[in-house]
Design a protein around this motif. Structure first.
Motif, PDB file in Angstrom:
ATOM      1  N   ASP A  64       0.823  -1.222   0.000  1.00 49.35           N
ATOM      2  CA  ASP A  64       0.000   0.000   0.000  1.00 49.35           C
ATOM      3  C   ASP A  64       0.854   1.268   0.000  1.00 49.35           C
ATOM      4  OD1 ASP A  64      -2.403  -1.325  -0.096  1.00 49.35           O
ATOM      5  OD2 ASP A  64      -2.732  -1.270   2.067  1.00 49.35           O
ATOM      6  N   GLY A  65       1.999   1.217  -0.675  1.00 47.96           N
ATOM      7  CA  GLY A  65       2.856   2.398  -0.776  1.00 47.96           C
ATOM      8  C   GLY A  65       3.981   2.469   0.237  1.00 47.96           C
ATOM      9  N   GLU A  66       3.908   1.678   1.317  1.00 43.88           N
ATOM     10  CA  GLU A  66       5.055   1.555   2.238  1.00 43.88           C
ATOM     11  C   GLU A  66       6.044   0.586   1.622  1.00 43.88           C
ATOM     12  OE1 GLU A  66       4.379   1.698   6.736  1.00 43.88           O
ATOM     13  OE2 GLU A  66       2.712   0.498   5.978  1.00 43.88           O
ATOM     14  N   ARG A  67       7.329   0.944   1.577  1.00 44.41           N
ATOM     15  CA  ARG A  67       8.261   0.137   0.798  1.00 44.41           C
ATOM     16  C   ARG A  67       9.469  -0.315   1.621  1.00 44.41           C
ATOM     17  NH1 ARG A  67       5.512   2.363  -3.754  1.00 44.41           N
ATOM     18  NH2 ARG A  67       6.008   4.590  -3.839  1.00 44.41           N
ATOM     19  N   VAL A  68      10.026  -1.439   1.174  1.00 42.95           N
ATOM     20  CA  VAL A  68      11.251  -1.948   1.778  1.00 42.95           C
ATOM     21  C   VAL A  68      12.075  -2.622   0.687  1.00 42.95           C
ATOM     22  CG1 VAL A  68      10.196  -4.176   2.425  1.00 42.95           C
ATOM     23  CG2 VAL A  68      12.221  -3.340   3.661  1.00 42.95           C
ATOM     24  N   GLN A  69      13.384  -2.412   0.749  1.00 42.86           N
ATOM     25  CA  GLN A  69      14.324  -3.075  -0.153  1.00 42.86           C
ATOM     26  C   GLN A  69      14.923  -4.274   0.570  1.00 42.86           C
ATOM     27  OE1 GLN A  69      15.260  -2.235  -3.319  1.00 42.86           O
ATOM     28  NE2 GLN A  69      14.447  -0.163  -3.584  1.00 42.86           N
ATOM     29  N   VAL A  70      14.933  -5.415  -0.100  1.00 36.23           N
ATOM     30  CA  VAL A  70      15.477  -6.640   0.485  1.00 36.23           C
ATOM     31  C   VAL A  70      16.663  -7.096  -0.360  1.00 36.23           C
ATOM     32  CG1 VAL A  70      14.995  -9.049   1.024  1.00 36.23           C
ATOM     33  CG2 VAL A  70      13.242  -7.312   1.425  1.00 36.23           C
ATOM     34  N   PRO A  71      17.815  -7.338   0.248  1.00 38.19           N
ATOM     35  CA  PRO A  71      18.985  -7.735  -0.547  1.00 38.19           C
ATOM     36  C   PRO A  71      18.872  -9.165  -1.057  1.00 38.19           C
ATOM     37  CG  PRO A  71      19.494  -7.843   1.789  1.00 38.19           C
ATOM     38  CD  PRO A  71      18.114  -7.247   1.691  1.00 38.19           C
ATOM     39  N   ALA A  72      19.553  -9.426  -2.162  1.00 36.12           N
ATOM     40  CA  ALA A  72      19.663 -10.801  -2.651  1.00 36.12           C
ATOM     41  C   ALA A  72      20.634 -11.580  -1.784  1.00 36.12           C
ATOM     42  CB  ALA A  72      20.138 -10.797  -4.103  1.00 36.12           C
ATOM     43  N   VAL A  73      20.543 -12.878  -1.842  1.00 35.62           N
ATOM     44  CA  VAL A  73      21.470 -13.750  -1.126  1.00 35.62           C
ATOM     45  C   VAL A  73      22.574 -14.177  -2.094  1.00 35.62           C
ATOM     46  CG1 VAL A  73      21.731 -15.960   0.066  1.00 35.62           C
ATOM     47  CG2 VAL A  73      19.672 -14.559   0.440  1.00 35.62           C
ATOM     48  N   ALA A  74      23.825 -13.910  -1.739  1.00 33.28           N
ATOM     49  CA  ALA A  74      24.941 -14.263  -2.610  1.00 33.28           C
ATOM     50  C   ALA A  74      25.031 -15.772  -2.770  1.00 33.28           C
ATOM     51  CB  ALA A  74      26.247 -13.714  -2.034  1.00 33.28           C
ATOM     52  N   THR A  75      25.192 -16.216  -4.018  1.00 38.17           N
ATOM     53  CA  THR A  75      25.273 -17.655  -4.286  1.00 38.17           C
ATOM     54  C   THR A  75      25.973 -17.879  -5.617  1.00 38.17           C
ATOM     55  OG1 THR A  75      23.969 -19.701  -4.437  1.00 38.17           O
ATOM     56  CG2 THR A  75      23.052 -17.754  -5.505  1.00 38.17           C
ATOM     57  N   PRO A  76      26.695 -18.991  -5.772  1.00 38.10           N
ATOM     58  CA  PRO A  76      27.208 -19.325  -7.103  1.00 38.10           C
ATOM     59  C   PRO A  76      26.023 -19.629  -8.022  1.00 38.10           C
ATOM     60  CG  PRO A  76      28.293 -20.633  -5.382  1.00 38.10           C
ATOM     61  CD  PRO A  76      27.103 -19.970  -4.755  1.00 38.10           C
ATOM     62  N   VAL A  77      25.954 -18.966  -9.176  1.00 37.08           N
ATOM     63  CA  VAL A  77      24.806 -19.111 -10.063  1.00 37.08           C
ATOM     64  C   VAL A  77      25.128 -20.111 -11.181  1.00 37.08           C
ATOM     65  CG1 VAL A  77      23.281 -17.928 -11.690  1.00 37.08           C
ATOM     66  CG2 VAL A  77      23.980 -16.797  -9.565  1.00 37.08           C
ATOM     67  N   VAL A  78      24.347 -21.195 -11.215  1.00 31.46           N
ATOM     68  CA  VAL A  78      24.409 -22.122 -12.341  1.00 31.46           C
ATOM     69  C   VAL A  78      23.521 -21.599 -13.462  1.00 31.46           C
ATOM     70  CG1 VAL A  78      23.940 -24.477 -13.110  1.00 31.46           C
ATOM     71  CG2 VAL A  78      24.937 -24.083 -10.846  1.00 31.46           C
ATOM     72  N   ASP A  79      22.277 -21.296 -13.149  1.00 34.14           N
ATOM     73  CA  ASP A  79      21.381 -20.557 -14.030  1.00 34.14           C
ATOM     74  C   ASP A  79      20.256 -19.977 -13.180  1.00 34.14           C
ATOM     75  OD1 ASP A  79      19.042 -22.372 -13.924  1.00 34.14           O
ATOM     76  OD2 ASP A  79      20.227 -23.731 -15.154  1.00 34.14           O
ATOM     77  N   THR A  80      19.472 -19.106 -13.776  1.00 35.03           N
ATOM     78  CA  THR A  80      18.399 -18.436 -13.024  1.00 35.03           C
ATOM     79  C   THR A  80      17.021 -18.995 -13.359  1.00 35.03           C
ATOM     80  OG1 THR A  80      18.144 -16.694 -14.688  1.00 35.03           O
ATOM     81  CG2 THR A  80      19.739 -16.313 -12.910  1.00 35.03           C
ATOM     82  N   VAL A  81      16.970 -20.120 -14.054  1.00 33.73           N
ATOM     83  CA  VAL A  81      15.684 -20.701 -14.445  1.00 33.73           C
ATOM     84  C   VAL A  81      14.889 -21.093 -13.196  1.00 33.73           C
ATOM     85  CG1 VAL A  81      14.540 -22.547 -15.730  1.00 33.73           C
ATOM     86  CG2 VAL A  81      16.663 -21.545 -16.602  1.00 33.73           C
ATOM     87  N   GLY A  82      13.694 -20.578 -13.072  1.00 33.16           N
ATOM     88  CA  GLY A  82      12.837 -20.910 -11.933  1.00 33.16           C
ATOM     89  C   GLY A  82      13.082 -20.089 -10.686  1.00 33.16           C
ATOM     90  N   ALA A  83      14.036 -19.156 -10.731  1.00 30.71           N
ATOM     91  CA  ALA A  83      14.342 -18.386  -9.515  1.00 30.71           C
ATOM     92  C   ALA A  83      13.166 -17.523  -9.081  1.00 30.71           C
ATOM     93  CB  ALA A  83      15.584 -17.527  -9.741  1.00 30.71           C
ATOM     94  N   GLY A  84      12.539 -16.848 -10.032  1.00 34.69           N
ATOM     95  CA  GLY A  84      11.392 -16.021  -9.682  1.00 34.69           C
ATOM     96  C   GLY A  84      10.224 -16.836  -9.153  1.00 34.69           C
ATOM     97  N   ASP A  85      10.009 -18.007  -9.739  1.00 30.13           N
ATOM     98  CA  ASP A  85       8.946 -18.898  -9.268  1.00 30.13           C
ATOM     99  C   ASP A  85       9.214 -19.357  -7.839  1.00 30.13           C
ATOM    100  OD1 ASP A  85       8.046 -18.753 -11.962  1.00 30.13           O
ATOM    101  OD2 ASP A  85       9.370 -20.407 -12.482  1.00 30.13           O
ATOM    102  N   SER A  86      10.484 -19.647  -7.550  1.00 28.60           N
ATOM    103  CA  SER A  86      10.856 -20.061  -6.195  1.00 28.60           C
ATOM    104  C   SER A  86      10.717 -18.911  -5.213  1.00 28.60           C
ATOM    105  CB  SER A  86      12.297 -20.589  -6.181  1.00 28.60           C
ATOM    106  OG  SER A  86      12.381 -21.843  -6.819  1.00 28.60           O
ATOM    107  N   PHE A  87      11.048 -17.693  -5.656  1.00 27.00           N
ATOM    108  CA  PHE A  87      10.854 -16.533  -4.787  1.00 27.00           C
ATOM    109  C   PHE A  87       9.379 -16.399  -4.421  1.00 27.00           C
ATOM    110  CE2 PHE A  87      10.089 -12.233  -3.548  1.00 27.00           C
ATOM    111  CZ  PHE A  87      11.247 -11.782  -2.952  1.00 27.00           C
ATOM    112  N   THR A  88       8.508 -16.513  -5.413  1.00 29.89           N
ATOM    113  CA  THR A  88       7.075 -16.425  -5.144  1.00 29.89           C
ATOM    114  C   THR A  88       6.643 -17.489  -4.146  1.00 29.89           C
ATOM    115  OG1 THR A  88       6.637 -15.518  -7.338  1.00 29.89           O
ATOM    116  CG2 THR A  88       4.786 -16.534  -6.188  1.00 29.89           C
ATOM    117  N   ALA A  89       7.125 -18.714  -4.337  1.00 30.84           N
ATOM    118  CA  ALA A  89       6.768 -19.799  -3.418  1.00 30.84           C
ATOM    119  C   ALA A  89       7.263 -19.511  -2.010  1.00 30.84           C
ATOM    120  CB  ALA A  89       7.348 -21.121  -3.926  1.00 30.84           C
TER     121      ALA A  89
END
Length: 320
Positions: free
Chosen positions: A234-259
């Protein structure tokens, strides 16, 4: 608190990755079961949320692969439709940073053929949240049926939408023309910064959040890869940092974030209505957890979300 059931509606896609072949003039493909909604259902079930998946599963070789993966992850397929049409295939080409570009083979495939009769008998009495998105909301002839199902579910469950724009299959203008309508019944809108650029080109994330709040979405979360996520309640905002990790690929990352986001909210008893009691600190905690889930997905090949024991490496207070 044990989370209540989350029902996910949408497609399964066979993600094919090119690999070196033993013969010079041949191409070998490694096929993994994927598709945004299917990935989210798998991730939810693996995390421990009772997850039911409403899908149209083909009887072909890919459909059998989808079913085996979903069942092995603990997803409830009691309302899945046995479809006569073939499965959808996506060929992924990861770049040097692991970001994948897809070419789709999706004409007249099983995922888009929903009828009102197929969804009419779905019982949502035990469902706290209904999640959908991606191509299921825009590919005809089933898109209108899915929209009607969500609108009917909204009075009794939290509604979550992930647009997951696929411009190679559906022009972004189709998403743009429908997004305000989705926000009218959606409580949670989760999308990537790539989605943002396709939906509202050149618009700052904060301004985009306000546009979607005005259309009706209470919680908007924009994931930004290595730059973390912006959450707006509702307009109140917060920035959340990513978690550092060795990246093999990003396939499904957004779906996992949603889950991870929905699992954390559900575990804390925050799903099941219009999110009227949700507070920004609770959103931040859920996004921090979701970032961990996404990071572990990036550290494995393909859309392979983590199990709870893999999350044990993170000692963040408040994890579910």
């Amino acid at each position: 608190m044990s989370p209540r059931q989350i029902t996910v509606l949408g497609e399964c896609v066979a993600d094919a990755f090119a690999e070196p072949a033993s013969v010079p003039d041949e191409l070998a493909l490694r096929v993994l079961p994927g598709g945004g909604p299917a990935n989210t259902a798998v991730a939810l079930a693996r995390l421990g949320t009772p997850a039911r998946f409403l899908a149209r599963l083909s009887g072909d070789v890919f459909g059998r692969l989808f079913r085996a993966r979903l069942e092995a992850s603990g997803v409830d397929l009691s309302y899945a439709v046995a479809a006569a049409e073939p499965s959808t295939l996506a060929v992924a080409e990861p770049d040097a940073e692991g970001r994948a570009a897809f070419s789709f083979h999706a004409q007249a495939t099983a995922d888009w053929q929903w009828t009102g009769e197929e969804l009419a008998g779905v019982d949502l009495a035990d469902t706290a949240c209904v999640h959908t998105g991606s191509l299921a909301l825009v590919k005809e002839p089933g898109a209108a049926v899915v929209e009607d199902f969500l609108a009917a579910a909204a009075p009794r469950a939290t509604i979550s939408v992930d647009p997951n724009v696929r411009p190679l299959l559906v022009h972004p203008e189709v998403y743009r023309s429908r997004l305000a309508h989705w926000c009218a019944f959606a409580d949670v809108l989760r999308l990537s910064e790539d989605d943002l650029e396709l939906l509202l080109p050149g618009t700052p994330p904060e301004q985009a959040c306000d546009i979607w709040h005005a259309a009706g979405a209470r919680l908007v979360v924009i994931t930004r890869g290595a730059d973390g996520a912006l959450a707006s309640l509702d307009g109140e905002r917060v920035q959340v940092p990513a978690v550092a990790t060795p990246v093999v690929d990003t396939v499904g990352a957004g779906d996992s974030f949603t889950a991870g986001l929905l699992h954390h909210l559900g575990t804390h008893g925050l799903l099941g209505g219009r999110l009227t009691d949700l507070r920004l600190g609770e959103v931040e905690a859920a996004c921090l957890f979701a970032a961990q889930v996404a990071a572990l997905t990036c550290s494995a090949a393909g859309p392979n979300p983590p199990w709870p024991n893999q999350l044990a490496q993170f000692a963040t207070v408040g994890d579910a």
